[in-house]
Design a protein around this motif. Structure first.
Motif, short mmCIF file in Angstrom:
data_model
loop_
_atom_site.label_atom_id
_atom_site.label_comp_id
_atom_site.label_asym_id
_atom_site.label_seq_id
_atom_site.Cartn_x
_atom_site.Cartn_y
_atom_site.Cartn_z
N PRO A 109 -62.78 24.01 -42.24
CA PRO A 109 -62.09 22.89 -41.60
C PRO A 109 -62.47 21.56 -42.24
CG PRO A 109 -63.87 23.66 -40.21
CD PRO A 109 -63.80 24.61 -41.35
N SER A 110 -61.52 20.63 -42.25
CA SER A 110 -61.74 19.32 -42.88
C SER A 110 -62.17 18.26 -41.88
CB SER A 110 -60.47 18.85 -43.58
OG SER A 110 -59.40 18.73 -42.65
N ALA A 111 -62.21 18.59 -40.59
CA ALA A 111 -62.62 17.65 -39.55
C ALA A 111 -62.94 18.44 -38.29
CB ALA A 111 -61.51 16.63 -39.26
N GLY A 112 -63.55 17.75 -37.31
CA GLY A 112 -63.79 18.36 -36.01
C GLY A 112 -65.23 18.66 -35.69
N THR B 23 -67.80 19.15 -41.50
CA THR B 23 -66.37 19.36 -41.74
C THR B 23 -65.75 18.10 -42.32
OG1 THR B 23 -65.96 18.74 -39.44
CG2 THR B 23 -66.11 21.09 -39.93
N THR B 24 -65.87 17.93 -43.61
CA THR B 24 -65.25 16.80 -44.30
C THR B 24 -64.17 17.33 -45.24
OG1 THR B 24 -66.75 16.87 -46.21
CG2 THR B 24 -67.45 15.58 -44.27
N PRO C 31 -56.85 24.93 -30.05
CA PRO C 31 -57.91 24.21 -29.33
C PRO C 31 -58.41 23.00 -30.13
CG PRO C 31 -58.26 26.58 -29.20
CD PRO C 31 -57.14 26.37 -30.17
N ALA C 32 -58.72 21.92 -29.43
CA ALA C 32 -59.18 20.70 -30.09
C ALA C 32 -60.48 20.95 -30.84
CB ALA C 32 -59.36 19.60 -29.05
N GLY C 33 -60.66 20.19 -31.91
CA GLY C 33 -61.86 20.35 -32.73
C GLY C 33 -61.54 20.99 -34.06
N VAL C 34 -62.44 21.82 -34.54
CA VAL C 34 -62.25 22.40 -35.87
C VAL C 34 -60.99 23.27 -35.94
CG1 VAL C 34 -64.69 22.32 -36.49
CG2 VAL C 34 -63.78 24.37 -35.37
N GLU C 35 -60.63 23.92 -34.84
CA GLU C 35 -59.48 24.83 -34.87
C GLU C 35 -58.19 24.12 -35.27
OE1 GLU C 35 -59.32 28.14 -34.52
OE2 GLU C 35 -61.50 28.21 -34.36
N GLN C 36 -58.10 22.84 -35.02
CA GLN C 36 -56.89 22.09 -35.38
C GLN C 36 -56.94 21.55 -36.81
OE1 GLN C 36 -56.14 18.93 -32.58
NE2 GLN C 36 -55.74 20.32 -30.87
N ASN C 37 -58.03 21.85 -37.52
CA ASN C 37 -58.23 21.17 -38.81
C ASN C 37 -58.52 22.10 -39.98
OD1 ASN C 37 -58.25 18.09 -38.18
ND2 ASN C 37 -59.48 19.01 -36.54
N PHE C 38 -57.96 23.29 -39.93
CA PHE C 38 -58.13 24.21 -41.04
C PHE C 38 -57.01 24.09 -42.09
CE2 PHE C 38 -61.27 26.48 -38.50
CZ PHE C 38 -62.12 27.01 -39.46
#
Length: 343
Positions: free
Chosen positions: A269-272, A277-278, A321-328
């Motif tokens: 993931p790029s965020a979360g 997660t960058t 779900p909010a967090g890393v799951e939204q940022n893959f």
């Protein structure tokens, strides 16, 4: 006249340059990308398939038979892993006729125009309440494909997570949990009989994020320059290879040594999750994962095993779900790259 010739020459060079540029962009990368759809702002399927073509993406994984996506894939030459939704499994397992109806609705209309490579029965349902349904559905699908003369070109498989392993370190100690083993033993026998791979979802990110002291970042990201783990005579420079070999060891303990794996999901993931997660870390992992998969090299345990792989996922999906799951995602919903991977 010379001016006209010069203008014509410039036009030809310009066209040739443009064509060359497009060829470079569309150069095949032999990597798969998972096409998740849990977002309310995602582009139309036709645009998504054109995006794959633009970046030379040769393979995709659909988690269920979405008609718009399947229609967009017609004639694209993109190979497809097609999933069956978990909640459908009990009904399908109850009757071969139900599987035939599913196949007639979701595969038959596209079978001559879409390059199906695998039909995946559920996603990470072993062990669990749907686990007992997996093998009967696989058997019914195989019978249908065999009857249609497609049994050797479209494989039937199941998807499992690292959670099926009760032991994974060192890789030679890999073993399934008792709960997973009770179902997987027969599934693996089926795969062995039909020359089909086991689909595995593996994420070095989660191992690193859960224990960054013991799991080194360079080991998780394919950037270690010397062996991090020694397992007997085998040297492991990255966690990915160690995870894959743990599955091979686990399968051997079930008496199966001739089943290959396809990594049906992996990503970062790029965020979360703060500094874990960058975009830079996500770019490094996914570029190196892509290079690892396209190298056609095996693992320390099985140097001749070619490991096929799929990056999770195409888009950042805002209904997960909010967090890393939204940022893959590799791309934002507007189809702009979250970070550069293919260029």
């Amino acid at each position: 006249m010379m001016g006209l010739i010069r203008q014509a020459f410039i036009v030809v060079v310009t066209i040739a340059t443009a064509i060359h540029s497009k060829i470079q962009i569309a150069e095949a990368v032999n990597i798969g990308v998972c096409y998740g759809m849990r977002g309310d702002n995602l582009p139309p399927a036709t645009d998504v398939i054109n995006l794959y073509k633009k970046y030379g993406i040769e393979k995709t994984r659909l988690f269920d038979p979405n008609p718009a996506a399947l229609n967009a894939l017609r004639g694209s030459g993109i190979k497809v892993i097609l999933g069956i939704g978990d909640e459908e499994l009990p009904n399908l397992a109850a009757s071969p006729d139900a599987v035939m109806t599913w196949f007639s609705t979701n595969v038959d209309p596209y079978i001559n125009d879409v390059l199906f490579s695998v039909i995946a029965v559920g996603n990470e349902v072993i062990p669990g309440v749907y686990a007992q349904n997996v093998l009967p559905v696989m058997q019914s699908l195989q019978s249908i494909l065999d009857a249609k003369g497609r049994g050797s070109t479209i494989r039937v498989s199941a998807v499992v997570s690292l959670g099926t392993l009760g032991s994974s370190y060192p890789p030679s100690s890999g073993a399934f949990t008792p709960e997973a083993s009770s179902t997987l033993r027969d599934v693996l026998t089926f795969l062995s009989q039909h020359g089909s791979p086991l689909l595995i979802n593996i994420y070095p990110y989660f191992a690193y994020a859960s224990d960054p002291v013991k799991v080194q970042l360079d080991y998780a990201q394919f950037t270690a320059t010397e062996a991090v783990v020694m397992d007997g005579s085998l040297s492991y420079y990255n966690l990915f290879d160690a995870m894959v070999d743990a599955f091979f060891s686990a399968m051997e303990k079930e008496g199966v040594s001739d089943v290959n794996v396809v990594v049906s999901e992996s990503g970062w993931p790029s965020a979360g999750n703060g500094d874990f997660t960058t975009p830079q870390l996500a770019a490094t992992y996914n570029r190196n994962f892509m290079n690892r998969v396209t190298s056609n090299k095996g693992t320390p345990k099985r140097p001749n095993a070619q490991i096929e792989g799929f990056i999770f996922a195409t888009f950042n999906e805002n209904q997960k779900p909010a967090g890393v799951e939204q940022n893959f995602g590799l791309f934002f919903p507007n189809m702009e790259p979250v970070y550069p991977v293919f260029s």
